[in-house]
Design an enzyme around this catalytic site. Sequence first.
Site, mmCIF file in Angstrom:
data_model
loop_
_atom_site.group_PDB
_atom_site.id
_atom_site.type_symbol
_atom_site.label_atom_id
_atom_site.label_comp_id
_atom_site.label_asym_id
_atom_site.label_seq_id
_atom_site.Cartn_x
_atom_site.Cartn_y
_atom_site.Cartn_z
ATOM 1 N N GLY A 71 1.123 -0.958 0.003
ATOM 2 C CA GLY A 71 -0.151 -0.059 0.085
ATOM 3 C C GLY A 71 0.398 1.381 0.045
ATOM 4 C CG HIS A 131 -3.538 12.494 2.863
ATOM 5 N ND1 HIS A 131 -3.512 13.291 2.032
ATOM 6 C CD2 HIS A 131 -3.894 11.444 2.719
ATOM 7 C CE1 HIS A 131 -4.421 12.464 1.105
ATOM 8 N NE2 HIS A 131 -4.718 10.805 1.856
ATOM 9 C CG HIS A 132 -1.196 12.808 7.988
ATOM 10 N ND1 HIS A 132 -0.059 12.039 8.193
ATOM 11 C CD2 HIS A 132 -1.635 11.534 6.343
ATOM 12 C CE1 HIS A 132 0.715 10.956 7.552
ATOM 13 N NE2 HIS A 132 -1.056 10.315 6.532
ATOM 14 C CE LYS A 135 -0.533 10.889 0.618
ATOM 15 N NZ LYS A 135 -0.117 9.310 0.697
ATOM 16 N N GLY A 141 -0.961 8.823 -4.053
ATOM 17 C CA GLY A 141 -1.773 7.754 -5.229
ATOM 18 C C GLY A 141 -3.101 7.515 -5.561
HETATM 19 N N1 LIG Z 1 -2.775 2.066 -0.048
HETATM 20 C C1 LIG Z 1 -3.650 2.649 1.116
HETATM 21 O O1 LIG Z 1 -4.891 2.225 1.526
HETATM 22 C C2 LIG Z 1 -2.544 3.498 2.068
HETATM 23 C C3 LIG Z 1 -1.621 3.601 2.046
HETATM 24 N N2 LIG Z 1 -1.042 4.320 3.112
HETATM 25 C C4 LIG Z 1 0.174 4.375 2.355
HETATM 26 O O2 LIG Z 1 1.511 3.846 3.325
HETATM 27 C C5 LIG Z 1 2.537 4.107 3.356
HETATM 28 C C6 LIG Z 1 2.924 3.796 5.503
HETATM 29 O O3 LIG Z 1 1.335 5.236 5.617
HETATM 30 P P1 LIG Z 1 1.622 5.157 7.131
HETATM 31 O O4 LIG Z 1 2.117 4.502 7.761
HETATM 32 O O5 LIG Z 1 0.937 7.009 8.159
HETATM 33 O O6 LIG Z 1 3.621 5.976 7.340
HETATM 34 P P2 LIG Z 1 4.383 6.164 8.418
HETATM 35 O O7 LIG Z 1 5.308 6.407 8.525
HETATM 36 O O8 LIG Z 1 3.396 6.121 9.667
HETATM 37 O O9 LIG Z 1 4.831 4.976 8.964
HETATM 38 C C7 LIG Z 1 6.426 4.270 7.704
HETATM 39 C C8 LIG Z 1 6.675 3.352 8.219
HETATM 40 O O10 LIG Z 1 8.088 2.811 7.846
HETATM 41 C C9 LIG Z 1 9.675 2.518 8.401
HETATM 42 N N3 LIG Z 1 10.859 2.164 6.916
HETATM 43 C C10 LIG Z 1 11.357 2.989 6.726
HETATM 44 N N4 LIG Z 1 12.173 2.456 5.962
HETATM 45 C C11 LIG Z 1 11.224 1.552 6.397
HETATM 46 C C12 LIG Z 1 12.300 0.297 6.180
HETATM 47 N N5 LIG Z 1 12.704 0.029 4.646
HETATM 48 N N6 LIG Z 1 11.593 -0.806 5.810
HETATM 49 C C13 LIG Z 1 9.927 -0.883 6.028
HETATM 50 N N7 LIG Z 1 9.986 -0.337 6.921
HETATM 51 C C14 LIG Z 1 10.338 1.366 6.615
HETATM 52 C C15 LIG Z 1 8.797 4.269 8.463
HETATM 53 O O11 LIG Z 1 9.996 4.608 10.255
HETATM 54 P P3 LIG Z 1 10.802 5.283 10.177
HETATM 55 O O12 LIG Z 1 10.021 6.283 11.126
HETATM 56 O O13 LIG Z 1 11.705 5.298 11.210
HETATM 57 O O14 LIG Z 1 11.224 5.911 9.235
HETATM 58 C C16 LIG Z 1 7.812 4.201 9.400
HETATM 59 O O15 LIG Z 1 7.439 3.545 11.148
HETATM 60 C C17 LIG Z 1 2.767 5.342 2.821
HETATM 61 O O16 LIG Z 1 3.551 5.658 1.263
HETATM 62 C C18 LIG Z 1 0.842 6.312 3.148
HETATM 63 O O17 LIG Z 1 1.059 6.710 1.430
HETATM 64 C C19 LIG Z 1 -1.202 5.252 4.131
HETATM 65 C C20 LIG Z 1 -2.824 4.533 3.550
HETATM 66 C C21 LIG Z 1 -3.546 4.377 3.327
HETATM 67 O O1 LIG Z 2 0.039 8.776 3.298
HETATM 68 C C1 LIG Z 2 -1.161 8.779 3.690
HETATM 69 O O2 LIG Z 2 -2.177 7.835 4.999
HETATM 70 C C2 LIG Z 2 -2.397 7.573 3.298
HETATM 71 N N1 LIG Z 2 -1.713 7.493 2.209
HETATM 72 C C3 LIG Z 2 -2.541 7.169 0.681
HETATM 73 C C4 LIG Z 2 -2.714 8.274 -0.875
HETATM 74 O O3 LIG Z 2 -1.547 8.348 -0.847
HETATM 75 O O4 LIG Z 2 -3.468 8.062 -1.418
HETATM 76 C C5 LIG Z 2 -3.987 6.437 1.018
HETATM 77 C C6 LIG Z 2 -4.764 7.547 1.785
HETATM 78 O O5 LIG Z 2 -4.988 8.853 1.834
HETATM 79 C C7 LIG Z 2 -3.884 7.677 2.883
#
Ligand SMILES: NC(=O)C1=CN([C@@H]2O[C@H](COP(=O)(O)OP(=O)(O)OC[C@H]3O[C@@H](n4cnc5c(N)ncnc54)[C@H](OP(=O)(O)O)[C@@H]3O)[C@@H](O)[C@H]2O)C=CC1
Ligand SMILES: O=C(O)C1=N[C@H](C(=O)O)C[C@H](O)C1
Length: 232
Positions: A71, A131-132, A135, A141
């Site tokens: 995702g 978004h927050h 991001k 996306g």
């Molecule tokens: N497709 C969907 O439905 C959705 C997609 N997203 C996407 O998901 C992603 C994550 O979102 P979110 O959880 O909010 O972001 P966060 O920043 O909260 O979490 C991302 C995590 O990934 C960690 N990280 C860094 N490098 C690596 C690595 N090499 N391998 C694994 N993990 C790593 C980060 O650690 P550190 O902080 O130490 O760098 C952090 O803990 C984003 O790209 C967002 O756009 C989000 C929501 C819904």
């Molecule tokens: O980064 C997020 O939080 C989210 N990322 C996804 C995106 O880039 O579309 C999905 C969702 O909107 C939350």
Amino acid sequence: MKIALLGYGKMGKTIEKIAIERNHTIVLKVDKEDHNYDIAEADVAIDFSIPSAAVQNITKCITAGVPIVSGTTGWLAQYDEMVSLCKEKNGAFIYASNFSLGVNLFFELNKKLAKMMSPVEGYEPSMEEIHHTEKLDAPSGTAITLAEDIIDHTSKTSWKLDQGDKYAIPIAAKRIENVPGTHTVTYSSIVDDIEIKHTAHNRDGFALGAVVAAEWLQNKNGVYSMKDVLGL
Ligand SMILES: NC(=O)C1=CN([C@@H]2O[C@H](COP(=O)(O)OP(=O)(O)OC[C@H]3O[C@@H](n4cnc5c(N)ncnc54)[C@H](OP(=O)(O)O)[C@@H]3O)[C@@H](O)[C@H]2O)C=CC1
Ligand SMILES: O=C(O)C1=N[C@H](C(=O)O)C[C@H](O)C1
């Protein structure tokens, strides 16, 4: 299922909660730049990490024969490369810019509205995503998926983060504290606006969709989308 979480931030933690509620076990959590983790004991991996880590995580899973649900957004320039790798290794891979049921219904509504607006003169499409503030990528996306679906059905040929190109759909990307994700598509004319909007109230919908996709991917090979998972 034994699930590996690649990325243990806001989404990784929400997915853990939903996965445990659905009787799955988390066998691995990776939340930093770590190239040495062992993915082999997982039945499936779920990657919600950062744009610069997604390709490496997906490659590692496909190469190890572990089905992968991704995702993470902001890495799509290399999507075709991951598709080719998956086919070459006979792996299993799903990417979705948004895993929530609500947004996937919204995607279908957006396509229908774009088809409807295509022959109508005087309306210009535009989009807004909010978004927050943490991001990393812009536009989201989800906004890119919405824009690409409008491009497929109208005379627009691209999207842009600014205004002023009559062939491009302008996308306004706003960052406001604690907003999980809001997307609006507007068609404006001199006399009125037509607007469709999806507002996420929290991250549970994204996380549930990702876990459902992981369950669905078990015992399959190939490259799939949420449309396949949800039967839309
Ligand atoms: N497709 C969907 O439905 C959705 C997609 N997203 C996407 O998901 C992603 C994550 O979102 P979110 O959880 O909010 O972001 P966060 O920043 O909260 O979490 C991302 C995590 O990934 C960690 N990280 C860094 N490098 C690596 C690595 N090499 N391998 C694994 N993990 C790593 C980060 O650690 P550190 O902080 O130490 O760098 C952090 O803990 C984003 O790209 C967002 O756009 C989000 C929501 C819904
Ligand atoms: O980064 C997020 O939080 C989210 N990322 C996804 C995106 O880039 O579309 C999905 C969702 O909107 C939350």
